[in-house]
Structures are given as structure tokens and as C-alpha cells.
Design a protein around this motif. Sequence first.
Motif, mmCIF file in Angstrom:
data_model
loop_
_atom_site.group_PDB
_atom_site.id
_atom_site.type_symbol
_atom_site.label_atom_id
_atom_site.label_comp_id
_atom_site.label_asym_id
_atom_site.label_seq_id
_atom_site.Cartn_x
_atom_site.Cartn_y
_atom_site.Cartn_z
ATOM 1 N N SER A 1 -10.129 1.679 -7.897
ATOM 2 C CA SER A 1 -9.476 0.651 -8.517
ATOM 3 C C SER A 1 -9.600 0.455 -10.230
ATOM 4 C CB SER A 1 -9.868 -1.022 -8.014
ATOM 5 O OG SER A 1 -9.485 -1.096 -6.773
ATOM 6 N N LEU B 1 -10.935 -5.040 0.788
ATOM 7 C CA LEU B 1 -11.620 -4.683 -0.513
ATOM 8 C C LEU B 1 -12.848 -4.216 -0.050
ATOM 9 C CD1 LEU B 1 -11.970 -5.147 -3.587
ATOM 10 C CD2 LEU B 1 -12.925 -7.260 -3.460
ATOM 11 N N LEU C 1 -4.823 -5.815 4.100
ATOM 12 C CA LEU C 1 -5.700 -5.003 3.161
ATOM 13 C C LEU C 1 -7.122 -5.487 3.071
ATOM 14 C CD1 LEU C 1 -3.631 -4.903 -0.212
ATOM 15 C CD2 LEU C 1 -3.524 -3.246 1.473
ATOM 16 N N ARG D 1 0.939 -1.242 -0.009
ATOM 17 C CA ARG D 1 -0.070 -0.041 0.044
ATOM 18 C C ARG D 1 0.757 1.008 0.141
ATOM 19 N NH1 ARG D 1 2.329 2.342 3.617
ATOM 20 N NH2 ARG D 1 1.830 2.441 5.821
ATOM 21 N N SER E 1 -15.029 -0.782 -6.795
ATOM 22 C CA SER E 1 -14.328 -1.248 -5.607
ATOM 23 C C SER E 1 -13.125 -0.614 -5.629
ATOM 24 C CB SER E 1 -14.023 -2.689 -5.933
ATOM 25 O OG SER E 1 -13.247 -2.772 -6.656
ATOM 26 N N THR E 2 -12.571 -0.740 -4.232
ATOM 27 C CA THR E 2 -10.984 -0.027 -4.115
ATOM 28 C C THR E 2 -10.679 -0.821 -3.277
ATOM 29 O OG1 THR E 2 -9.747 2.104 -3.976
ATOM 30 C CG2 THR E 2 -11.558 1.699 -2.360
ATOM 31 N N ILE E 3 -9.020 -1.014 -3.193
ATOM 32 C CA ILE E 3 -8.429 -1.572 -1.975
ATOM 33 C C ILE E 3 -7.739 -0.850 -0.972
ATOM 34 C CG2 ILE E 3 -6.508 -3.362 -1.635
ATOM 35 C CD1 ILE E 3 -7.704 -4.963 -4.013
#
Length: 337
Positions: free
Chosen positions: A196, A275, A273, A177, A286-288
Amino acid sequence: MDKEIWIRADVPDEKEKRKELVLSALESGVDTALVRPEDADFASLGKVKLYFNDGGEVSENYEIVALSTPEDQDRAMAMAGKKAGVILDSSDWTVIPLENLIAKFRNSGTKVYACAADTEQAKLYMQTLEKGVDGIVISTDDPNRIRGFADVISSSGDVDLQVLEVVGVKNIEMGDRVCVDTVSMMVPGEGMLIGSSASCMFLVQSESEDNGYVAARPFRVNAGAVHAYVLCPDGKTRYLAELKSGEPVVLVKRDGTTRISSVGRCKIEQRPLVLMTATDGEKTYSTILQNAETVKMVTPDGAVSVSSLKKGDRVLARLESGGRHFGMKIEETIREI
């Protein structure tokens, strides 16, 4: 909004007054100045680019055109494709429509600049015909008024934020990250747009709030995994992993107003992490992000830590159609899963 900003410091007869305008401009973030041929020594005032006005003819194949009649407009238009840039100076744009000139110079290879006496004029010129002029030349004899242009200089234009509903949050594998440390102090409700996919970028808040575990770091956004996009000036995107010290990024507030800052440093570290997925009622995005208390999503009413985010929570995001090619928006059917 990637626009050039100059200061017109060639007008006052007294050299000391011209110098004061250049100094005030430098302190406000304006590093390009239009000066007289005898002002070459102003280069020692700081890192400044000087253009020299000699009776309307400006160095590097630029020219100033004073506009007061339709004939002046015709003369300016005739320079399209022949000059590196044309600086337009008019006290009455109802007589000479700026739209005509912007349309003429578009795609001609000649840049077009407009002299602006105040910030309202500058904002209008930068938005005319959507694209606006290539640059603004601040035209005032009052050094204090130049400082008022600081917000215009740092603005990237407002963004339209929408409310999405969280569908789910789940832990995934460890990954790399990115923490983006900027050269600016941010406030609660302000951060960066991260996602994402470029079709949906979520507003991730800066570490501007104390949480009882670590001190606030208002200059930092714990932005997410290395693959994610981040919004940059002029509507472009970059991968978080690509960001380097000194590069510009866009800071966004809850109300959609923006400003431009620069990256101080980026820290890439392995961290647990999560999701996060959310929907606008039609599509799911989505994003992580790092699974940490200090990572917060901006909501319409405040901010929620990803560690306590749950289904049904509402978060803010920017949606767009089309695709991206090397960070630039293109109109293309694209599906990212």
C-alpha cells in the motif's frame, strides 16, 4: 536493472557465422545487433534493431573505441557529449579503469557500452560505480555462449528482503483487486512485491501451489487491491490498476534474486478483501489483499495463505526510505497512513 543488451555480430569474416550469432541472440532475447554494412538483410531474421559498423564508425552517431593505452582512454573521453553512444572494447580493464569512463560519460548525453565476453564481466560492468554502463555488447564468436546471457538479460538485480511480524489481519469492504497474469511460469517462493506504500512492499507468492480447490496457475499473482504498488524494473513502481499487457514487472524469489517478466493480462474483479498489517519493530506497514485461500504471503520458511494468516506470523518484505513521484524514488520526507 534497465540496461541495453546488444550482440556484436560484426567480427566473423564469414557472413553465415555472423548470421548465426544474430539468430542465437534473438532466441536468447537480445534484439539489437552490431553488424557489417553488407548485413542489412539480417533485418528479415526477426524483429531486430541493426547498427552498422563501418571501420569503427557505427550508424546513428555511435563509435567503437578499442582501449589498450591511456591515450585510447583520452580519445574515448573526448567523445562525451559529442556522440550518441560509445562502445568500449578492452581486454584489460586494469589498464583502462572503467570507472573513469563511466564517471566521464555520466550526464554527458552520450551513452556508454562495454563489450563483455562472459556473464561475469557483464554483471560487473552493469554494477560499476553503482549505476554501471548503459549497455552491454556481448562479444563472442560462439553462438552457444550467448544463451548463457539469458539470466543477465532478464535480471533486475537482487533485492534485500526483511522479516516482518504480522500485527493483524482483518476483513474490510469489498473492493477491486488485480490478478496479474505474466508470460512466465513461477515456482513456490516466487512472486511480486506489492504494498500500500512504496516504503514497504510485501512478497506475494504466485499461484504456484495446488490447494485442493483449484489447479495451480504458476504464471499468476493475485496481487491485491487496485491502489497498491508493484515493483517494476529499474526500481520503479506502478499502481496495479495501471498495468497493461506487454509491460515489464519484476518477479522476486524468497532469497531476493529477481528476474523480469511481462504482463500477459490483468483481471480486475470485485472481491472480498483483507487488510494485513505488519511491523519491523519500529514502524507498522500494511497491504490489502483478496480474502482467498489461493493468496499466499512468502515467509522465511514457506508460504502462508492470507485466510489463515495470524498475529505473530512472519512474512518477507522490502523496505525503503524516501518517497515516490510518478513511480520514481525521490529523497523526500513522506508519511503514508
